[in-house]
Design a protein around this motif. Structure first.
Motif, PDB file in Angstrom:
ATOM      1  N   TYR A  91      29.936 -63.684  48.817  1.00  0.00           N
ATOM      2  CA  TYR A  91      29.244 -62.305  48.852  1.00  0.00           C
ATOM      3  C   TYR A  91      29.114 -61.790  47.393  1.00  0.00           C
ATOM      4  CZ  TYR A  91      29.789 -62.394  54.159  1.00  0.00           C
ATOM      5  OH  TYR A  91      29.780 -62.830  55.381  1.00  0.00           O
ATOM      6  N   ILE A  92      28.068 -60.955  47.495  1.00  0.00           N
ATOM      7  CA  ILE A  92      27.567 -60.230  45.997  1.00  0.00           C
ATOM      8  C   ILE A  92      27.501 -58.895  46.520  1.00  0.00           C
ATOM      9  CG2 ILE A  92      26.244 -60.375  44.133  1.00  0.00           C
ATOM     10  CD1 ILE A  92      25.991 -63.421  44.321  1.00  0.00           C
ATOM     11  N   ASP A  93      28.027 -58.103  45.604  1.00  0.00           N
ATOM     12  CA  ASP A  93      27.485 -56.642  45.669  1.00  0.00           C
ATOM     13  C   ASP A  93      26.016 -56.498  44.644  1.00  0.00           C
ATOM     14  OD1 ASP A  93      27.114 -54.029  45.579  1.00  0.00           O
ATOM     15  OD2 ASP A  93      29.131 -53.411  44.969  1.00  0.00           O
ATOM     16  N   PRO A  94      24.936 -56.182  45.345  1.00  0.00           N
ATOM     17  CA  PRO A  94      23.750 -56.203  44.882  1.00  0.00           C
ATOM     18  C   PRO A  94      23.455 -54.700  43.957  1.00  0.00           C
ATOM     19  CG  PRO A  94      23.259 -55.976  47.127  1.00  0.00           C
ATOM     20  CD  PRO A  94      24.814 -56.166  46.872  1.00  0.00           C
ATOM     21  N   GLN A  95      24.535 -53.948  44.199  1.00  0.00           N
ATOM     22  CA  GLN A  95      24.306 -52.533  43.477  1.00  0.00           C
ATOM     23  C   GLN A  95      23.271 -51.802  43.968  1.00  0.00           C
ATOM     24  OE1 GLN A  95      25.723 -53.491  39.650  1.00  0.00           O
ATOM     25  NE2 GLN A  95      27.813 -53.542  40.168  1.00  0.00           N
ATOM     26  N   VAL A  96      22.821 -51.821  44.963  1.00  0.00           N
ATOM     27  CA  VAL A  96      21.645 -51.141  45.652  1.00  0.00           C
ATOM     28  C   VAL A  96      21.876 -50.232  46.753  1.00  0.00           C
ATOM     29  CG1 VAL A  96      20.179 -53.238  44.753  1.00  0.00           C
ATOM     30  CG2 VAL A  96      20.941 -53.027  47.596  1.00  0.00           C
ATOM     31  N   ASP A  97      20.882 -49.100  46.903  1.00  0.00           N
ATOM     32  CA  ASP A  97      21.142 -48.059  47.923  1.00  0.00           C
ATOM     33  C   ASP A  97      20.229 -48.608  49.121  1.00  0.00           C
ATOM     34  OD1 ASP A  97      22.734 -46.622  46.340  1.00  0.00           O
ATOM     35  OD2 ASP A  97      21.103 -45.571  45.324  1.00  0.00           O
TER      36      ASP A  97
ATOM     37  N   ARG B 240      13.765 -59.314  45.108  1.00  0.00           N
ATOM     38  CA  ARG B 240      14.431 -60.732  45.291  1.00  0.00           C
ATOM     39  C   ARG B 240      15.686 -60.860  44.416  1.00  0.00           C
ATOM     40  NH1 ARG B 240       9.927 -65.801  45.646  1.00  0.00           N
ATOM     41  NH2 ARG B 240       8.708 -64.361  47.341  1.00  0.00           N
ATOM     42  N   GLY B 241      15.905 -60.016  43.220  1.00  0.00           N
ATOM     43  CA  GLY B 241      16.959 -59.991  42.866  1.00  0.00           C
ATOM     44  C   GLY B 241      18.179 -59.241  43.414  1.00  0.00           C
ATOM     45  N   SER B 242      17.991 -58.645  44.559  1.00  0.00           N
ATOM     46  CA  SER B 242      19.162 -57.916  45.334  1.00  0.00           C
ATOM     47  C   SER B 242      19.973 -59.034  46.209  1.00  0.00           C
ATOM     48  CB  SER B 242      18.402 -56.708  46.195  1.00  0.00           C
ATOM     49  OG  SER B 242      17.718 -57.335  47.284  1.00  0.00           O
ATOM     50  N   ILE B 243      20.299 -59.865  45.497  1.00  0.00           N
ATOM     51  CA  ILE B 243      21.214 -61.044  46.050  1.00  0.00           C
ATOM     52  C   ILE B 243      22.410 -60.559  46.693  1.00  0.00           C
ATOM     53  CG2 ILE B 243      22.214 -63.319  45.744  1.00  0.00           C
ATOM     54  CD1 ILE B 243      20.212 -63.818  43.756  1.00  0.00           C
ATOM     55  N   CYS B 244      22.709 -60.569  48.010  1.00  0.00           N
ATOM     56  CA  CYS B 244      23.992 -60.251  48.331  1.00  0.00           C
ATOM     57  C   CYS B 244      24.881 -61.203  49.182  1.00  0.00           C
ATOM     58  CB  CYS B 244      23.838 -59.104  49.419  1.00  0.00           C
ATOM     59  SG  CYS B 244      22.705 -59.772  51.070  1.00  0.00           S
ATOM     60  N   GLN B 245      24.403 -62.457  49.251  1.00  0.00           N
ATOM     61  CA  GLN B 245      25.203 -63.549  49.323  1.00  0.00           C
ATOM     62  C   GLN B 245      24.524 -64.899  48.897  1.00  0.00           C
ATOM     63  OE1 GLN B 245      24.817 -65.092  53.630  1.00  0.00           O
ATOM     64  NE2 GLN B 245      26.919 -65.076  53.774  1.00  0.00           N
ATOM     65  N   ILE B 246      25.493 -65.780  48.588  1.00  0.00           N
ATOM     66  CA  ILE B 246      24.800 -67.056  47.682  1.00  0.00           C
ATOM     67  C   ILE B 246      25.893 -68.225  48.397  1.00  0.00           C
ATOM     68  CG2 ILE B 246      25.093 -68.578  45.867  1.00  0.00           C
ATOM     69  CD1 ILE B 246      24.368 -66.400  44.012  1.00  0.00           C
ATOM     70  N   GLY B 247      25.181 -69.396  48.876  1.00  0.00           N
ATOM     71  CA  GLY B 247      25.907 -70.469  49.557  1.00  0.00           C
ATOM     72  C   GLY B 247      25.468 -71.596  48.753  1.00  0.00           C
TER      73      GLY B 247
ATOM     74  N   HIS C 217      20.414 -60.846  58.560  1.00  0.00           N
ATOM     75  CA  HIS C 217      21.590 -61.742  58.067  1.00  0.00           C
ATOM     76  C   HIS C 217      22.966 -60.845  58.545  1.00  0.00           C
ATOM     77  CE1 HIS C 217      21.344 -58.862  54.690  1.00  0.00           C
ATOM     78  NE2 HIS C 217      20.477 -59.530  54.101  1.00  0.00           N
ATOM     79  N   GLY C 218      22.875 -59.601  58.883  1.00  0.00           N
ATOM     80  CA  GLY C 218      24.073 -58.853  59.217  1.00  0.00           C
ATOM     81  C   GLY C 218      24.972 -58.349  58.197  1.00  0.00           C
ATOM     82  N   ILE C 219      24.419 -58.570  56.892  1.00  0.00           N
ATOM     83  CA  ILE C 219      25.288 -57.950  55.695  1.00  0.00           C
ATOM     84  C   ILE C 219      24.929 -56.882  55.198  1.00  0.00           C
ATOM     85  CG2 ILE C 219      25.872 -58.637  53.383  1.00  0.00           C
ATOM     86  CD1 ILE C 219      25.023 -61.448  53.804  1.00  0.00           C
ATOM     87  N   SER C 220      25.873 -55.894  55.205  1.00  0.00           N
ATOM     88  CA  SER C 220      25.712 -54.444  54.610  1.00  0.00           C
ATOM     89  C   SER C 220      26.273 -54.020  53.502  1.00  0.00           C
ATOM     90  CB  SER C 220      25.988 -53.592  55.882  1.00  0.00           C
ATOM     91  OG  SER C 220      27.113 -53.677  56.104  1.00  0.00           O
ATOM     92  N   ALA C 221      26.035 -52.643  53.070  1.00  0.00           N
ATOM     93  CA  ALA C 221      26.872 -52.285  51.943  1.00  0.00           C
ATOM     94  C   ALA C 221      28.468 -52.465  52.363  1.00  0.00           C
ATOM     95  CB  ALA C 221      26.598 -50.880  51.651  1.00  0.00           C
ATOM     96  N   MET C 222      28.628 -52.075  53.594  1.00  0.00           N
ATOM     97  CA  MET C 222      30.245 -52.349  53.795  1.00  0.00           C
ATOM     98  C   MET C 222      30.756 -53.747  53.674  1.00  0.00           C
ATOM     99  SD  MET C 222      32.040 -51.167  57.239  1.00  0.00           S
ATOM    100  CE  MET C 222      31.538 -49.299  57.002  1.00  0.00           C
ATOM    101  N   THR C 223      29.886 -54.818  53.881  1.00  0.00           N
ATOM    102  CA  THR C 223      30.349 -56.033  53.980  1.00  0.00           C
ATOM    103  C   THR C 223      30.622 -56.601  52.719  1.00  0.00           C
ATOM    104  OG1 THR C 223      28.713 -56.791  55.622  1.00  0.00           O
ATOM    105  CG2 THR C 223      29.477 -58.432  54.538  1.00  0.00           C
ATOM    106  N   VAL C 224      29.850 -55.972  51.564  1.00  0.00           N
ATOM    107  CA  VAL C 224      30.083 -56.412  50.240  1.00  0.00           C
ATOM    108  C   VAL C 224      31.038 -55.588  49.292  1.00  0.00           C
ATOM    109  CG1 VAL C 224      27.744 -57.563  50.135  1.00  0.00           C
ATOM    110  CG2 VAL C 224      28.006 -55.312  49.289  1.00  0.00           C
ATOM    111  N   ARG C 225      31.504 -54.482  50.206  1.00  0.00           N
ATOM    112  CA  ARG C 225      32.310 -53.602  49.298  1.00  0.00           C
ATOM    113  C   ARG C 225      33.493 -54.508  48.871  1.00  0.00           C
ATOM    114  NH1 ARG C 225      34.362 -48.740  52.825  1.00  0.00           N
ATOM    115  NH2 ARG C 225      32.041 -48.264  52.734  1.00  0.00           N
ATOM    116  N   GLY C 226      33.718 -54.209  47.390  1.00  0.00           N
ATOM    117  CA  GLY C 226      34.674 -55.116  46.632  1.00  0.00           C
ATOM    118  C   GLY C 226      34.226 -56.414  46.050  1.00  0.00           C
TER     119      GLY C 226
END
Length: 343
Positions: free
Chosen positions: A51-57, A28-35, A65-74
Motif C-alpha cells: 500500500y502507498i499513501d498518495p497524500q491526497v484529500d 494517475r499519480g495518486s497511486i495507493c497500491q502497487i502489486g 478497490h476498497g482502499i481508503s485513506a484509513m487503509t493507507v494510514r502509516g
C-alpha cells in the motif's frame, strides 16, 4: 509501522515481472497500491504487494478497490517505495496490462520530483491480441480474459491483477506455440544474405525491445543441459559489430529453431523467443532477425563487449545450454605483448 506496509521483495532470478497499480482518484499519480508478480524460470509466480499513501484529500475509486485513506494510514509514500522497485526490477521486462500502469508510475515520479525508471515495459494487452485475435471489442481486458481463460483472481486488487497479468502472458506463450509459423520465417531462411549490415543506423528499430516474451528455460531443463552445452559455432567480431552492437550468426544460423526466427522488423517478430545468457545480472529474451541474421534485441551487446574488452578480430562462441536457451562467451584472440622499453 512503515515496514509493516513494505514487505521484502522476492529474490530473483525471474523470467519477467508484471506490475499493476490502483489509484485514489483520476490523477494517475495518486497511486495507493502497487502489486508485482514475479515469474520464475520454473514458471511459478511470487506476488509482492504494498500500500502507498498518495497524500491526497480526494478519494474517488474507493468504491472500486476498497482502499481508503484509513487503509493507507502509516503506509510509505511513493518516494519511499520507488527505490525498492527501481533496484528489484532493474534488468527485467515489466509487463502491464494496458498503458495505464506505466503512465501512473511516470506521473507519480513527476509529482515526487523523481527520475522515471528506465524499465523495459511491455503491454500484456498486445500479447493477448496476438494470442487470441478472436476476442474483439474490449475482449482483451483482464475482466474478459478472466472469463475466457478461466483465471481466478480478485479484480482491482493490485497484487491479484499483477498475478493475472503474468498468467495471461504465460498462457499466451502456450497458445503461440501451437500457431502456424510465420511465412516470413521460411522466406528469411531462403533469402540470400549478401548485404553488409555494418552500416546500420543508430535508430534502427532492431535496437528496440522485442514485442513480447515467449518461452524461456525451465529450471529443470536448464540444469539437465548445463553440464553438456552444445557449441553452435563461433563468429569473428568486426569493427562494425562493435560500432553498432550486433553479433553475426550467419555461419550457423540454421542451428536456431525456426519458430524463433522472425522478419526484418519488430512487426514481424517470431512466435517464440530464446533466452540468451551473456554474463550480465539478467538474461535477455529476444527473437532472431531472419534478414540480418543476428539477435533482434541488441541493447545488451554493447555491455557484453565492454565487460569482456572485446576487440575487432576476437571470437564469440554461441552455445546451446537447453532448448531455446543459449550462452554467449567471448574468446579474445592472443594479442602481442607490448615491449616495455629498451635497455
Amino acid at each position: 509501522m512503515t515496514s509493516d506496509f513494505l514487505p521484502s521483495f522476492p529474490k530473483g532470478p525471474f523470467r519477467f515481472v508484471a506490475l499493476d497499480v490502483e489509484t485514489a482518484n483520476n490523477d494517475r499519480g495518486s497511486i495507493c497500491q502497487i502489486g508485482v508478480a514475479c515469474v520464475r524460470p520454473d514458471y511459478s509466480i511470487e506476488t509482492w504487494m504494498a500500500y502507498i499513501d498518495p497524500q491526497v484529500d480526494r478519494w474517488v475509486f474507493t468504491y472500486l478497490h476498497g482502499i481508503s485513506a484509513m487503509t493507507v494510514r502509516g503506509a510509505p509514500a511513493f518516494a519511499e517505495v520507488l527505490p525498492v522497485l527501481r533496484e528489484a526490477l532493474a534488468g527485467y521486462t515489466v509487463y502491464q496490462h494496458s498503458g495505464f500502469d506505466r503512465s501512473a508510475v511516470s506521473a507519480a515520479c513527476h509529482h515526487a520530483n523523481l527520475a522515471v525508471p528506465d524499465w523495459e515495459w511491455q503491454d500484456g494487452v498486445q500479447v493477448a491480441r496476438r494470442a487470441w485475435p478472436e476476442l474483439r471489442n474490449g475482449g482483451h481486458g483482464l475482466a474478459s480474459l478472466k472469463r475466457h481463460l478461466g483465471l481466478v483472481f480478485e479484480h482491482h486488487d493490485a497484487g491479484e491483477d499483477a498475478r493475472a497479468a503474468a498468467e495471461v502472458v504465460l498462457k499466451a506463450e502456450r497458445a503461440q506455440v501451437d500457431k502456424p509459423r510465420y511465412s516470413t520465417v521460411s522466406a528469411a531462411r531462403q533469402a540470400r544474405h549478401t548485404e553488409d549490415f555494418d552500416l546500420i543506423d543508430d535508430g534502427d528499430d532492431s535496437l528496440e525491445v522485442t514485442t513480447e516474451h515467449v518461452i524461456g528455460c525451465p529450471a529443470s531443463t536448464a540444469f539437465e543441459h548445463a553440464l553438456s552445452p552444445r557449441a553452435l559455432g563461433t563468429t569473428e567480431i568486426t569493427q562494425g559489430n562493435l560500432n553498432y552492437s550486433h553479433i553475426y550468426l550467419k555461419n550457423f544460423f540454421e542451428a536456431f529453431p525456426e519458430d524463433a526466427v522472425g522478419g526484418s522488423n519488430r512487426a514481424l517478430a517470431a512466435a517464440r523467443e530464446i533466452t540468451v545468457n551473456w554474463g550480465g545480472s539478467a538474461a535477455v529474451m529476444t527473437d532472431l532477425d531472419g534478414a540480418k541474421r543476428f539477435f533482434r534485441k541488441r541493447g545488451w551487446i554493447r555491455s557484453f563487449f565492454e565487460h569482456n574488452a572485446v576487440e575487432a578480430g576476437d571470437l564469440v562462441l554461441i552455445e546451446e545450454t537447453a532448448p531455446y536457451c543459449y550462452r554467449v562467451v567471448a574468446q579474445p584472440r592472443q594479442r602481442p605483448i607490448k615491449a616495455s622499453g629498451t635497455t
